[in-house]
Design a protein around this motif. Structure first.
Motif, mmCIF file in Angstrom:
data_model
loop_
_atom_site.group_PDB
_atom_site.id
_atom_site.type_symbol
_atom_site.label_atom_id
_atom_site.label_comp_id
_atom_site.label_asym_id
_atom_site.label_seq_id
_atom_site.Cartn_x
_atom_site.Cartn_y
_atom_site.Cartn_z
ATOM 1 N N ILE A 178 44.890 26.128 38.204
ATOM 2 C CA ILE A 178 44.125 27.300 38.623
ATOM 3 C C ILE A 178 43.134 26.884 39.703
ATOM 4 O O ILE A 178 42.415 25.903 39.562
ATOM 5 C CB ILE A 178 43.348 27.916 37.431
ATOM 6 C CG1 ILE A 178 44.237 28.106 36.210
ATOM 7 C CG2 ILE A 178 42.648 29.205 37.840
ATOM 8 C CD1 ILE A 178 45.405 29.009 36.377
ATOM 9 N N LEU B 283 45.865 32.100 40.889
ATOM 10 C CA LEU B 283 46.800 31.569 39.904
ATOM 11 C C LEU B 283 48.062 31.065 40.595
ATOM 12 O O LEU B 283 48.501 31.643 41.589
ATOM 13 C CB LEU B 283 47.176 32.660 38.896
ATOM 14 C CG LEU B 283 46.009 33.302 38.147
ATOM 15 C CD1 LEU B 283 46.524 34.377 37.198
ATOM 16 C CD2 LEU B 283 45.214 32.261 37.391
ATOM 17 N N PRO C 205 52.127 31.296 31.906
ATOM 18 C CA PRO C 205 50.792 31.340 31.296
ATOM 19 C C PRO C 205 50.764 30.506 30.019
ATOM 20 O O PRO C 205 51.747 30.485 29.263
ATOM 21 C CB PRO C 205 50.573 32.823 31.001
ATOM 22 C CG PRO C 205 51.921 33.443 31.014
ATOM 23 C CD PRO C 205 52.779 32.611 31.899
ATOM 24 N N TRP D 223 46.742 37.827 34.327
ATOM 25 C CA TRP D 223 47.778 36.886 34.730
ATOM 26 C C TRP D 223 48.955 37.590 35.396
ATOM 27 O O TRP D 223 49.469 37.136 36.412
ATOM 28 C CB TRP D 223 48.277 36.095 33.518
ATOM 29 C CG TRP D 223 49.106 34.934 33.928
ATOM 30 C CD1 TRP D 223 50.435 34.931 34.258
ATOM 31 C CD2 TRP D 223 48.661 33.590 34.090
ATOM 32 N NE1 TRP D 223 50.840 33.681 34.620
ATOM 33 C CE2 TRP D 223 49.766 32.833 34.519
ATOM 34 C CE3 TRP D 223 47.434 32.962 33.912
ATOM 35 C CZ2 TRP D 223 49.683 31.469 34.760
ATOM 36 C CZ3 TRP D 223 47.365 31.604 34.140
ATOM 37 C CH2 TRP D 223 48.472 30.879 34.573
ATOM 38 N N GLN E 125 47.624 39.129 38.851
ATOM 39 C CA GLN E 125 46.607 38.344 39.565
ATOM 40 C C GLN E 125 45.561 39.214 40.251
ATOM 41 O O GLN E 125 45.053 38.874 41.314
ATOM 42 C CB GLN E 125 47.277 37.402 40.564
ATOM 43 C CG GLN E 125 48.213 36.439 39.903
ATOM 44 C CD GLN E 125 48.713 35.359 40.835
ATOM 45 O OE1 GLN E 125 48.083 35.030 41.828
ATOM 46 N NE2 GLN E 125 49.852 34.783 40.513
ATOM 47 N N ILE F 209 41.172 30.431 29.976
ATOM 48 C CA ILE F 209 42.498 31.039 30.045
ATOM 49 C C ILE F 209 42.821 31.450 28.621
ATOM 50 O O ILE F 209 42.953 30.609 27.728
ATOM 51 C CB ILE F 209 43.552 30.076 30.598
ATOM 52 C CG1 ILE F 209 43.089 29.476 31.931
ATOM 53 C CG2 ILE F 209 44.896 30.803 30.764
ATOM 54 C CD1 ILE F 209 43.963 28.344 32.442
ATOM 55 N N THR G 90 47.771 37.835 29.405
ATOM 56 C CA THR G 90 46.958 36.622 29.416
ATOM 57 C C THR G 90 45.788 36.888 30.361
ATOM 58 O O THR G 90 45.970 37.422 31.451
ATOM 59 C CB THR G 90 47.784 35.414 29.899
ATOM 60 O OG1 THR G 90 48.842 35.183 28.961
ATOM 61 C CG2 THR G 90 46.927 34.157 30.016
ATOM 62 N N VAL H 174 42.312 35.570 32.474
ATOM 63 C CA VAL H 174 41.678 34.413 33.107
ATOM 64 C C VAL H 174 40.264 34.825 33.505
ATOM 65 O O VAL H 174 40.071 35.752 34.288
ATOM 66 C CB VAL H 174 42.473 33.934 34.336
ATOM 67 C CG1 VAL H 174 41.788 32.718 34.967
ATOM 68 C CG2 VAL H 174 43.908 33.603 33.964
#
Length: 192
Positions: A63, A77, A83, A115, A118, A160, A180, A182
């Protein structure tokens, strides 16, 4: 979007859909054809899932985060890994203040990207107001309650968070089920 860990009553319940074998009589050929089509669809879906995998899970090192403590981060990402399935934390900037433990008051600034697309979904930096919480009290998602333990005041941490520690299959509006998450979080204040 609020990082609330508990959701009230879930209003919608998914209903199962049943397919009819056909109208106007039945025959062994129609039943066989339906079964074969369902099996082929299932096999195609399994192949698509396998093809979608990049072959390895991403790590914190994959990352990219630009910006220092106190400034809104830019998070990028990678496209060459999947992920992670477990919670990952990494201190990007290490502070010198007290460490947060369960039960401590914590004030954080954060940016969240999802995720799957993005895209930035939320940022307290944009609002100019840190999020206050009590760590470990269930006021936020489990990934925060677990992932921010030990963060020092003045630190910037990458989190994450897999779906099981985020919103799972019941996300807030604007987010896909099983997402997921971030986050880049700055520990503005630890303690009272």
């Amino acid at each position: 979007m609020r990082l609330v860990g508990k959701v009230g009553v879930i209003g919608a319940v998914a209903a199962a859909t049943m397919l009819a074998a056909g109208c106007g009589g039945s025959s062994d050929n129609k039943a066989s054809s339906t079964t074969t089509t369902a099996a082929a669809t299932s096999t195609t879906a399994a192949a698509a899932t396998t093809a979608a995998s990049k072959g390895r899970e991403c790590t914190a090192e994959d990352i990219s985060v630009d910006g220092g403590f106190g400034t809104a981060p830019t998070i990028k990402l990678p496209a060459d890994c999947d992920p992670p399935k477990e919670l990952i934390t990494k201190d990007l900037v290490v502070g010198s203040g007290p460490e947060a433990k369960a039960g401590d008051k914590l004030s954080t600034n954060y940016t969240l990207i999802t995720w799957s697309n993005q895209k930035k979904l939320d940022s307290s930096f944009d609002r100019g107001k840190p999020l206050p919480l009590t760590l470990g009290a269930g006021q936020v998602i489990k990934g925060w309650d677990q992932g921010l333990v030990g963060i020092q005041e003045g630190s910037r941490r990458l989190l994450i968070i897999p779906p099981a520690l985020g919103y799972g299959d019941h996300p807030p509006s604007g987010m896909k089920p099983g997402e997921t998450l971030v986050f880049v979080t700055d520990a503005v204040k630890v303690g009272n």
